[in-house]
Design an enzyme around this catalytic site. Structure first.
Site, mmCIF file in Angstrom:
data_model
loop_
_atom_site.group_PDB
_atom_site.id
_atom_site.type_symbol
_atom_site.label_atom_id
_atom_site.label_comp_id
_atom_site.label_asym_id
_atom_site.label_seq_id
_atom_site.Cartn_x
_atom_site.Cartn_y
_atom_site.Cartn_z
ATOM 1 N N CYS A 54 0.805 -1.155 0.141
ATOM 2 C CA CYS A 54 0.023 -0.011 0.098
ATOM 3 C C CYS A 54 0.858 1.242 0.072
ATOM 4 C CB CYS A 54 -1.073 0.181 1.228
ATOM 5 S SG CYS A 54 -2.054 1.285 1.030
ATOM 6 N N CYS A 58 0.385 5.007 6.970
ATOM 7 C CA CYS A 58 -0.137 4.660 8.326
ATOM 8 C C CYS A 58 0.605 3.952 9.382
ATOM 9 C CB CYS A 58 -1.743 3.947 8.069
ATOM 10 S SG CYS A 58 -2.538 4.618 6.680
ATOM 11 N N CYS A 61 0.366 0.462 10.459
ATOM 12 C CA CYS A 61 0.031 -0.770 9.440
ATOM 13 C C CYS A 61 1.169 -1.516 8.709
ATOM 14 C CB CYS A 61 -0.610 -0.028 8.419
ATOM 15 S SG CYS A 61 -1.405 -1.337 7.410
ATOM 16 N N CYS A 98 -16.197 -9.162 5.851
ATOM 17 C CA CYS A 98 -15.588 -8.058 5.455
ATOM 18 C C CYS A 98 -14.510 -8.282 4.540
ATOM 19 C CB CYS A 98 -15.281 -7.300 6.716
ATOM 20 S SG CYS A 98 -14.442 -5.581 6.528
ATOM 21 N N CYS A 130 -19.545 -6.217 3.776
ATOM 22 C CA CYS A 130 -18.820 -4.956 4.043
ATOM 23 C C CYS A 130 -17.450 -5.153 3.415
ATOM 24 C CB CYS A 130 -18.305 -5.004 5.559
ATOM 25 S SG CYS A 130 -17.489 -3.709 6.238
ATOM 26 N N CYS A 190 -19.472 1.829 8.933
ATOM 27 C CA CYS A 190 -18.576 1.657 10.087
ATOM 28 C C CYS A 190 -17.206 2.100 10.202
ATOM 29 C CB CYS A 190 -18.339 -0.183 9.541
ATOM 30 S SG CYS A 190 -16.862 -0.942 10.648
ATOM 31 N N ARG A 262 -17.637 -3.145 17.908
ATOM 32 C CA ARG A 262 -16.751 -4.224 17.535
ATOM 33 C C ARG A 262 -15.525 -4.470 18.233
ATOM 34 N NH1 ARG A 262 -17.271 -3.842 12.455
ATOM 35 N NH2 ARG A 262 -19.191 -4.875 12.623
HETATM 36 N N1 SAM Z 1 -6.614 0.371 3.349
HETATM 37 C C1 SAM Z 1 -7.960 0.605 3.746
HETATM 38 C C2 SAM Z 1 -8.049 1.681 4.812
HETATM 39 O O1 SAM Z 1 -7.193 2.128 5.403
HETATM 40 O O2 SAM Z 1 -9.234 2.146 5.013
HETATM 41 C C3 SAM Z 1 -8.372 -0.656 4.490
HETATM 42 C C4 SAM Z 1 -7.525 -1.655 5.270
HETATM 43 S S1 SAM Z 1 -7.035 -0.824 6.850
HETATM 44 C C5 SAM Z 1 -6.062 -2.112 7.140
HETATM 45 C C6 SAM Z 1 -8.263 -0.984 7.870
HETATM 46 C C7 SAM Z 1 -7.926 -0.646 9.391
HETATM 47 O O3 SAM Z 1 -7.395 -1.443 10.132
HETATM 48 C C8 SAM Z 1 -7.238 0.650 9.773
HETATM 49 O O4 SAM Z 1 -8.157 1.818 9.411
HETATM 50 C C9 SAM Z 1 -6.867 0.597 11.345
HETATM 51 O O5 SAM Z 1 -7.843 1.115 11.800
HETATM 52 C C10 SAM Z 1 -6.907 -1.042 11.272
HETATM 53 N N2 SAM Z 1 -5.406 -1.510 11.559
HETATM 54 C C11 SAM Z 1 -4.423 -1.773 10.616
HETATM 55 N N3 SAM Z 1 -3.417 -2.196 11.171
HETATM 56 C C12 SAM Z 1 -3.712 -2.352 12.346
HETATM 57 C C13 SAM Z 1 -2.921 -2.672 13.577
HETATM 58 N N4 SAM Z 1 -1.330 -3.041 13.316
HETATM 59 N N5 SAM Z 1 -3.295 -2.765 14.741
HETATM 60 C C14 SAM Z 1 -4.748 -2.359 14.921
HETATM 61 N N6 SAM Z 1 -5.507 -1.984 13.922
HETATM 62 C C15 SAM Z 1 -4.830 -1.967 12.723
HETATM 63 C C1 DTB Z 2 -11.041 -2.639 11.707
HETATM 64 O O1 DTB Z 2 -11.204 -1.647 12.491
HETATM 65 N N1 DTB Z 2 -10.187 -3.515 12.052
HETATM 66 C C2 DTB Z 2 -10.102 -4.615 10.875
HETATM 67 C C3 DTB Z 2 -10.832 -4.177 9.965
HETATM 68 N N2 DTB Z 2 -11.465 -2.938 10.398
HETATM 69 C C4 DTB Z 2 -10.562 -4.115 8.562
HETATM 70 C C5 DTB Z 2 -8.480 -4.767 10.405
HETATM 71 C C6 DTB Z 2 -7.784 -4.992 11.576
HETATM 72 C C7 DTB Z 2 -6.159 -5.177 10.892
HETATM 73 C C8 DTB Z 2 -5.075 -5.520 12.075
HETATM 74 C C9 DTB Z 2 -3.803 -5.656 11.333
HETATM 75 C C10 DTB Z 2 -3.903 -6.743 10.349
HETATM 76 O O2 DTB Z 2 -4.312 -7.904 10.733
HETATM 77 O O3 DTB Z 2 -3.210 -6.656 9.321
HETATM 78 FE FE1 SF4 Z 3 -2.835 1.243 3.433
HETATM 79 FE FE2 SF4 Z 3 -2.612 -0.030 5.762
HETATM 80 FE FE3 SF4 Z 3 -3.228 2.766 5.612
HETATM 81 FE FE4 SF4 Z 3 -4.959 0.838 4.899
HETATM 82 S S1 SF4 Z 3 -4.210 1.193 6.878
HETATM 83 S S2 SF4 Z 3 -4.359 2.918 3.819
HETATM 84 S S3 SF4 Z 3 -3.785 -0.731 3.900
HETATM 85 S S4 SF4 Z 3 -1.251 1.533 4.990
#
Ligand code: SAM
Ligand code: DTB
Ligand code: SF4
Length: 332
Positions: A54, A58, A61, A98, A130, A190, A262
């Protein structure tokens, strides 16, 4: 005063958050039972339809291309692969699937056409669908709605003030604008966030302040506790105490009595007793399956045993009614 309000002040929210713990849990549990079935928990299953690579930054992430994590990138899955996953999730009792993609935003290309086909296919399996695909335009949201999308996940993650400390490649307003486009298309919203990023209690309450004062409360609010992944800028964050999770869940429940709260990322690190407190304080949804998107989640059997121990039952889909697509409206 009605329990459903859109005029909360930050001070009031902080006061709720800082209520003595047992009193806070009692208040949240009472509101939860007044507005929802206390023993019912929605079971959702996550599918990472496009993993890693990506372009965003973030800080939490593991899927951001710029960090050196162990996530293996995977291009967009096929519709058949997704329906096979969804079939398995359904037989395990999931009422919602989802689909998550590591995209900054949706682009109008063949990949999006394929996601539209995935939405149609899972919708036909009688499960709530979702998606979480990054930023959306109004037109893209409408296409997803027409395909039968039930909910769109797009998290605010933290407060507006703290946002730029965590994410630099898009703004809070970008996020809010996508939520607006989702609402306009009549898709349920959501949106929630993460605790454990190094934010203050004021930041947590600030994020809830933005969510609760939207014209309509989100139908679901995921509360994630940071999964600190090696290679990300937040890899060395101290884990949050369970009491902070309980406080966040309880405050969300009190602010948004009918919303599905959730318990999302971070359950793997929580004890059963800790999770029980969260359910008592108003959490009524979890993700099941051994993986979230890229990080581990409790084993499915362990979760089913937990439901048995706590006397919880999985929620059936579409209790709030099915979304009516434009095509269905036209043919009526
Ligand atoms: N790329 C899209 C976005 O950012 O909206 C969708 C996927 S993104 C992984 C969805 C959510 O997962 C993020 O907004 C964040 O709240 C959660 N998330 C991602 N990495 C995480 C982590 N290491 N620990 C907890 N929550 C995480
Ligand atoms: C949300 O709030 N938590 C989920 C879902 N929406 C998409 C994702 C959590 C991701 C946690 C880190 C991972 O597994 O990569
Ligand atoms: Fe990309 Fe992860 Fe940020 Fe979603 S949360 S926009 S997958 S870097």
């Amino acid at each position: 005063m009605s329990d459903i309000r859109h005029n909360w002040t930050r001070e009031e929210i902080l006061e709720v958050y800082n209520t003595p713990l047992l009193e806070l849990i009692f208040r949240a549990a009472s509101i939860h039972r007044k507005h929802n079935k206390g023993s019912e928990v929605q079971v959702s299953s996550l599918i990472s339809i496009k993993t890693g690579g990506c372009s965003e930054d973030c800080g939490y992430c593991p899927q951001a291309a710029r960090y050196n994590t162990e996530v293996k990138a995977h291009k967009l899955m096929s519709v058949v692969e997704v329906t096979q996953y969804a079939e398995r999730a359904k037989s395990g009792g999931a009422s919602r699937v989802c689909m998550g993609a590591a995209w900054r935003e949706v682009r109008d290309n063949r990949d999006f056409d394929r996601v539209i086909d995935m939405v149609k296919a899972v919708n036909e399996m009688d499960m709530e669908v979702c998606c979480t695909l990054g930023m959306l335009t109004e037109h893209q949201a409408q296409r997803l709605a027409d395909a039968g999308l039930y909910a769109y996940n797009h998290n605010l993650d933290t407060s507006e003030e703290n946002y730029s400390n965590i994410i630099g490649t898009r703004t809070y307003d970008d996020r809010l604008n996508t939520l607006k486009n989702v609402r306009k298309a009549n898709i349920t919203v959501c949106s929630g966030g993460i605790i454990g990023l190094g934010e203050t209690v004021e930041d947590r309450c600030g994020m809830l302040h933005t969510l609760v004062n939207l014209p309509q409360h989100p139908e679901s609010v995921p509360i994630n506790s940071l999964v600190a992944v090696k290679g990300t800028p937040l890899e060395n964050q101290e884990p949050v105490e369970i009491w902070e999770m309980v406080r966040m869940v309880a405050t969300t429940r009190i602010l948004m009595p009918k919303t599905v709260v959730r318990l999302s990322a971070g359950r793997q690190q929580m004890s059963l007793e800790g999770q029980a407190m969260c359910f008592l304080a108003g959490a009524n949804s979890i993700f099941t399956g051994e993986k979230l998107l890229t990080t581990p989640n409790p084993e499915f059997d362990e979760d089913m045993q937990m439901f048995k121990t706590f006397g919880l039952t999985p929620k059936t889909p579409f209790q709030e009614g099915r979304p009516v697509t434009k095509q269905e409206m036209l043919s009526e």
